[in-house]
Design an enzyme around this catalytic site. Structure first.
Site, short mmCIF file in Angstrom:
data_model
loop_
_atom_site.label_atom_id
_atom_site.label_comp_id
_atom_site.label_asym_id
_atom_site.label_seq_id
_atom_site.Cartn_x
_atom_site.Cartn_y
_atom_site.Cartn_z
N LYS A 166 -4.91 -9.75 -7.08
CA LYS A 166 -6.11 -9.88 -6.26
C LYS A 166 -7.20 -8.93 -6.76
O LYS A 166 -6.90 -7.82 -7.17
CB LYS A 166 -5.70 -9.49 -4.83
CG LYS A 166 -6.63 -9.89 -3.74
CD LYS A 166 -6.06 -9.48 -2.39
CE LYS A 166 -5.96 -7.96 -2.25
NZ LYS A 166 -5.61 -7.49 -0.92
N LYS B 163 -10.66 -3.29 -4.30
CA LYS B 163 -11.51 -2.09 -4.34
C LYS B 163 -10.82 -0.94 -5.04
O LYS B 163 -11.46 -0.06 -5.60
CB LYS B 163 -11.80 -1.62 -2.91
CG LYS B 163 -12.71 -2.50 -2.11
CD LYS B 163 -12.67 -2.04 -0.66
CE LYS B 163 -13.73 -2.71 0.17
NZ LYS B 163 -13.59 -2.35 1.60
N LYS C 254 0.82 -1.22 0.00
CA LYS C 254 0.00 0.00 0.00
C LYS C 254 0.85 1.26 0.00
O LYS C 254 0.49 2.26 -0.61
CB LYS C 254 -0.94 0.02 1.21
CG LYS C 254 -2.12 -0.91 1.07
CD LYS C 254 -3.24 -0.51 2.02
CE LYS C 254 -4.43 -1.44 1.90
NZ LYS C 254 -5.46 -1.14 2.90
#
Ligand code: AMP
Ligand code: TRP
Length: 345
Positions: free
Chosen positions: A207, A210, A115
């Site tokens: 993956k 969102k 992230k």
């Protein structure tokens, strides 16, 4: 030694775009566990703000996750649904656990590395200590079982390490106060079923997420039937027909992903999906996949929309859930403070 009763806790971040991965990897498990366990399901708003959230969007997303929980079949009366920031014990225990967890442990967390990316120096301190808040969420209720998708495995291992270190650092004090020596039970991850890691529709090695800039990579729970059909039709596949057996899915990540999604949605083993569709073309399989996805998701999105029309009702559910969560958390937090040597009322 007394044993702790079993209690389920899990959380979902209100960061928008709830997708099929969230649904199959987490929410459907939450629903099933209600039969056998006392469950707390938390809209983890304090986790969401570790990256910038537009305030009006955050309010909307907190209500939308709540509505999706209820629309999916979580019963807010028999169990507890609440938003994290309403129970101040989460932030308080997180601070205490900041002082238990080690820098070296957090430095190993792969999600932070992903992230924060190249902008590590510019990431919030909250993003770095995020897993400690997650440990606090679980330990604040002495939860024993935590249903999550595969991506949370490392965070749960850290929660166990933190619980263990707390129990051992304060073992003497825990005993002196007459508390159970496993003051915090080590939480058990529940990562089960055919869809613990749902992959992007455009890249079978990434993956479903969102935050992917391309909406075509994911099925959002609020997508209509036409959009779902279009996304599956355009989903990446390889030129071979579907194999008849599971071994044939090896090195074919896109095919494996779609078969896993079908199996999870239809509630059947992957082998029987391949028995039915093996040897056939992807186009026919994709039509069947769309059908089963729409059948499962359309009622959930319709009910979510209906609930979202009455925000006051959603807010009342969260407020009631928070009061009941607080009642469980409060004595545990008080005992924790006593064990550490902090004076309490
Ligand atoms: P988040 O949206 O990050 O708060 O995730 C909520 C829950 O959904 C967690 O239990 C995640 O592990 C799970 N989850 C998120 N993405 C996926 C995915 N692609 N496949 C399976 N589970 C997922
Ligand atoms: N970190 C989890 C995720 O992104 C969400 C979460 C926060 C959670 N606190 C939790 C999950 C406690 C399980 C238990 O998916």
């Amino acid at each position: 030694m007394t044993t702790h009763e079993s209690r389920v806790f899990s959380g979902v971040q209100p960061t928008g775009n709830l997708h099929l991965g969230n649904y199959l990897g987490a929410i459907t498990k939450f629903v099933a566990l209600q039969e056998s366990h006392e469950c707390l399901y938390c809209v983890v708003d304090l986790h969401a703000i570790t990256v910038w959230q537009e305030p009006a969007g955050l309010e909307h997303n907190i209500r939308e996750v709540t509505a999706t929980f209820i629309a999916s079949g979580i019963d807010p009366k028999a169990h507890i649904i609440f938003n994290q920031s309403r129970v101040s014990g989460h932030a308080e225990l997180a601070w205490i656990l900041n002082c238990v967890a080690r820098m070296g442990w957090l430095n190993r967390m792969t999600q932070f590395k992903e992230k924060a990316g190249k902008h590590r120096e510019n990431a919030s301190v909250g993003l770095f200590s995020y897993p400690n808040l997650m440990a606090a969420d679980i330990l604040l209720y002495r939860a024993t079982h935590v249903p999550v998708g595969d991506d949370q495995k490392q965070h749960l291992e850290l929660s166990r390490d933190i619980a263990q270190k707390f129990n051992s650092d304060f073992a003497k004090s825990i005993a002196a106060h007459g508390f159970d020596e496993t003051f915090f039970p080590l939480p058990e991850p529940l990562i089960t079923g055919p869809a613990t890691r749902v992959m992007s529709l455009r890249d079978g090695t990434a993956k479903m997420s969102k935050s992917d800039p391309s909406d075509m990579t994911r099925i959002n729970l609020m997508d209509d039937a036409e959009t779902i059909a279009k996304k599956f039709r355009k989903a990446r596949t390889d030129p071979e027909p579907l194999p008849g057996e599971e071994a044939g899915l090896k090195d074919r990540p896109e095919a494996e992903n779609l078969v896993g999604i079908y199996a999870a949605l239809a509630g059947v083993p992957r082998a029987s999906v391949l028995q039915e569709f093996g040897g056939g073309q992807f186009s026919r399989f994709k039509e069947a996949l769309t059908e089963v996805a729409v059948e499962k998701l359309a009622p959930v999105s319709a009910e979510t929309k209906r609930l979202m029309d009455d925000p006051a009702h959603i807010d009342a559910i969260l407020s009631d859930g928070a009061a009941r969560a607080h009642a469980i958390a409060d004595p545990i937090l008080r005992q924790t403070k006593q064990v550490i040597g902090l004076l309490t009322d």
